[in-house]
Design an enzyme around this catalytic site. Structure first.
Site, mmCIF file in Angstrom:
data_model
loop_
_atom_site.group_PDB
_atom_site.id
_atom_site.type_symbol
_atom_site.label_atom_id
_atom_site.label_comp_id
_atom_site.label_asym_id
_atom_site.label_seq_id
_atom_site.Cartn_x
_atom_site.Cartn_y
_atom_site.Cartn_z
ATOM 1 C CG HIS A 471 116.987 13.971 33.250
ATOM 2 N ND1 HIS A 471 115.976 15.337 33.734
ATOM 3 C CD2 HIS A 471 115.529 14.237 31.584
ATOM 4 C CE1 HIS A 471 114.974 15.982 33.012
ATOM 5 N NE2 HIS A 471 115.147 15.225 31.598
ATOM 6 C CE1 TYR A 587 106.574 13.999 29.655
ATOM 7 C CE2 TYR A 587 108.406 14.945 27.989
ATOM 8 C CZ TYR A 587 107.664 14.819 29.295
ATOM 9 O OH TYR A 587 107.667 14.531 30.756
ATOM 10 C CB THR A 600 109.133 19.241 33.522
ATOM 11 O OG1 THR A 600 108.830 17.673 33.293
ATOM 12 C CG2 THR A 600 110.507 20.135 32.922
#
Length: 775
Positions: A471, A587, A600
């Protein structure tokens, strides 16, 4: 051996008459062709650098400026207002004209970039319309449309827009604190909210403004004031396992497996990925990866995340990991039954055909050699804690045969696992098998994936495939774009023969894949066992549930003039409230790639309006007005997050500054420790043109998912496929008895149906009576 023979270009012997050279013309020909292709690649890259370097102008525009200046001078006019004459004092006339023309051309480029940057900094167009608005389908105002088209040029490349993108602004601290307090209002009791209000006021009046000044200074100096700290402190500094906690997965088609032959599916999949790197990636601006789809114009997105897609590995460190990126590799690393192989996918600069890669993969599958001592579970080091992996890597993998083999894995274009299991929605238990498929992609056996690679491809025994992605280097939309292209190219462009094999010819003289060798001492094997036990406990605790929701999709939702994402998020709020009898901090990931190096931002989907609607539904009130208010509130929060006015990244950076200054903030400490018990993300479908849903409706993507963020919470990923389906991926932990992924999945389905019934207008008494009369 064949590979040894081809590796020698010529031989020579010494005779009494002199040296006798025996040239291998075939080998020399291959060397020549390899060099030729290499230089063509270098020239192509140089050309692309020039094109993107002068964007939004073109190299040919320089010649136009030179000719124009020469023409004006021929007409005895001086457009330089005396500058050319001053340059002529030091240089010849023609050279003076070229120097002035070049300077003028560069000035025009900088002016165009400045104008484009100003235009792209304007984001109020997202807020200018009222009623139903889908954030990803917003039109610009007509003057902006025309200006963007004029300034953008006709053929932008991957990084053409980078210098024209605006920098992420630092929001006013007062606005951030007000939005934060608004977001936690439905989650706190009266005294709790009052205490948090006091903490926020004290922070703003004392430490907050001091920290804000440092952030503004960083924003002036750095390209993006968030991204480097976000990458380091959220991802690379984590010392726990990245498997499950950070890495995520992507799935194959839901209903279709293009071929049941494992080697063939691997051949096409590897080819499609390499085609994306060589052909698709440099021109992704033109096909949508870096464009927000807006009717009538283009809104460019940041391309920085694409840079480390291939040939990238996360290497462990004592305090922080490091992302290492190499130039394009011409090989991939393959794992099968405990052995590691280097598979060359290029020969003399030529990409092997899918059939040739299949042939090479089959050689690996047929290789009967057993794994060496400690080799079979070596990958568990990347699945466990990071500090032990760092220590072992430094002591035992920094030289000799272990270093060479580890370098091969880390420098490879990507990692491939040939799994010996069958997966997919199949057999007598398709629902359970789909869940096991998700768990297999998320963690596998905890040692048969290389979790440090930017992404690892998994090809199963029955031809199903998928991927696991690290990630830290990029977010899911970047990987999703790559995977969409791979699936579409595999099924529709490359295809298979009638008997399920890859198309193309095979050069039988290809050297076999090279087996990687290791020297793994007992101490390393002991650490492998420890890392495996840590990873296995984590994997066994994950509860995954994947299900397609087929009752309706975005087509039905959009007919009601509601944003599909807002509809789904409110359904998740209703489902969570029914599941846990309370609301929680939620979230939802939103991108900030309208800004340079943006990643993000968090959309706090649990709002006052959303909670009011959920409570109304649960009390039996079918109030459409409350739903409209909640949906519009969610859309507004999404717009604020996309345009740099979110809450959480700003507070996160303020917290980092406070740590650098060595000061404590009770407010920031409490904010950053709040758990996200409901973490959600939408997987976007970005390349609809690659899929023919009309003629091939079964080729439906399953999307992907991730593990839960909180030990007592849920992770929910969803993908809106076509007009009539939404696929969900739900995860939680078995160790917390009050969460259950299957139960929550059922709550989601029920909530979606209930929301639709709330929004569907009920029949009037006259129409109902008319229906009864007709019956």
């Amino acid at each position: 051996m064949a590979e040894a023979h081809q590796a020698v270009a010529f031989q020579f012997t010494i005779t009494p008459e002199g040296i006798d050279l025996r040239l291998s013309y075939q080998a020399l020909s291959q060397i020549y062709l390899s060099g030729l292709r290499s230089w063509k690649k270098r020239i192509s890259r140089m050309r692309n650098r020039v094109i993107k370097g002068v964007y939004p102008a073109s190299p040919s525009s320089w010649l136009f400026v030179v000719i124009a200046i020469l023409a004006t001078m021929y007409m005895r006019s001086d457009p330089s207002m005396g500058l050319i004459a001053k340059i002529q004092e030091h240089l010849p006339t023609m050279l003076s004209v070229l120097v002035f023309s070049t300077l003028l051309w560069l000035s025009l480029i900088l002016t165009l970039r400045f104008c484009l940057k100003l235009l792209l900094s304007y984001h109020r167009w997202m807020f200018e319309q009222h009623g139903f608005i889908d954030v990803l389908s917003l039109p610009l105002s007509p003057p902006s449309q025309t200006l963007v088209r004029l300034l953008s040029g006709r053929k932008p490349l991957l990084y053409s827009y980078q210098t024209s993108l605006p920098c992420l602004p630092v929001p006013p601290i007062k606005d951030t604190l007000e939005r934060y307090l608004e977001s936690v209002r439905p989650l706190l009791s009266g005294p709790g909210f009052q205490r948090m209000t006091v903490l926020a006021a004290q922070f703003e009046n004392s430490l907050g403004n001091r920290l804000q000044r440092y952030l503004k200074l960083k924003a002036l100096w750095a390209t993006n004031y968030v991204s480097d700290w976000w990458e380091e402190y959220i991802y690379l500094r984590g010392r726990g396992p990245i498997m499950v906690n950070s890495n995520y997965y992507g799935m194959d088609f839901l209903y279709v497996t293009p071929t049941p032959i494992q080697a063939a599916r691997a051949g096409n999949t590897i080819t499609a990925l390499l085609l994306y790197r060589r052909v698709r990636l440099p021109y992704t601006v033109c096909i949508g990866l870096l464009l927000l789809r807006v009717p009538g114009t283009v809104i460019p997105l940041c391309a920085a995340q694409c840079e480390r897609m291939f040939n990238t590995t996360r290497t462990p460190g004592e305090e922080t990991d490091v992302l290492q990126h190499w130039q394009d590799s011409e090989f991939v690393t393959v794992y099968h039954r405990g052995r590691y192989f280097r598979l060359w996918v290029y020969k003399a600069g030529r990409l092997l055909s899918p059939r040739e890669i299949e042939y090479q993969i089959q050689r690996i599958l047929d290789d009967p050699s057993p794994p060496g001592p400690g080799e079979d579970r070596l990958g568990a080091l990347t699945a466990g804690d990071r500090v032990p992996w760092c220590a072992v890597r430094k002591q035992y993998f920094s030289s000799g045969v272990n270093k060479r083999s580890l370098d091969c894995i880390e420098r490879a274009a990507f990692f491939v696992t040939l799994d010996d299991e069958e997966q997919g929605m199949m057999g007598e238990d398709p629902v359970g098998n789909l869940d096991r498929y998700a768990k297999s992609l998320l963690h596998g056996k905890c040692y048969d994936r290389w979790f440090d690679k930017s992404f690892s491809v998994v090809v199963y025994k029955n031809g199903k495939n998928g991927l696991n992605a690290e990630h830290s280097w990029a977010d899911a939309p970047t990987v999703a774009h790559l995977w969409e292209f791979t699936l579409a190219t595999d099924a529709f462009q490359l295809g298979y023969t009638e008997d399920g094999h890859c198309k193309g010819e095979v050069e039988r003289s290809l050297p076999p894949p090279q087996r990687l060798t290791w020297d793994i001492p007992v101490e390393v094997q002991e650490q492998v066992s420890i890392s495996l036990s840590v990873a296995q406990a984590l994997a066994d605790d994950v509860d995954c549930h994947v299900f397609p929701f087929r009752d309706f999709g975005k087509g039905r939702i959009k007919k009601l003039k509601i944003s599909p994402d807002a509809f789904i998020q409110l359904a998740l709020q209703l489902a969570y409230y029914r599941d846990r009898k309370t609301f929680c901090l939620t979230y939802e990931a939103s991108m900030t790639r309208l800004f340079r190096e943006g990643r993000t931002e968090t959309v706090r989907s649990c709002s006052n309006e959303g909670c009011a609607f959920v409570k109304a539904v649960e009390s039996g009130e079918h109030c459409r007005r409350l739903f409209r208010l909640a949906a519009e509130k969610h859309q507004n929060l999404y717009r604020l997050a996309m345009t740099g006015s979110g809450i959480d990244r700003h507070l996160f950076c303020l917290y980092v500054v406070s740590k650098y200054l060595g000061v404590e903030s009770p407010f920031l400490t409490e904010v950053l420790s709040e758990p996200w018990r409901l973490s959600t993300s939408q997987t976007p479908v970005q390349q609809l043109e690659l899929f023919d849903m009309k003629n091939h409706p079964d080729f439906i993507s399953l999307g992907g998912g991730f593990g839960p963020v909180a030990d007592d919470g849920y992770g929910v990923s969803y993908i809106i496929v076509g007009e009539d389906m939404i696929n969900y991926h739900v995860s939680c932990k078995h160790s917390f008895s009050e969460t259950d992924s299957h139960r929550f999945g059922a709550q989601i389905s029920r909530a979606l149906l209930d929301l639709l019934s709330v929004l569907t207008p009920a029949k009037t008494e006259n129409s109902q009576a008319q229906d009864k009369k007709q019956q």
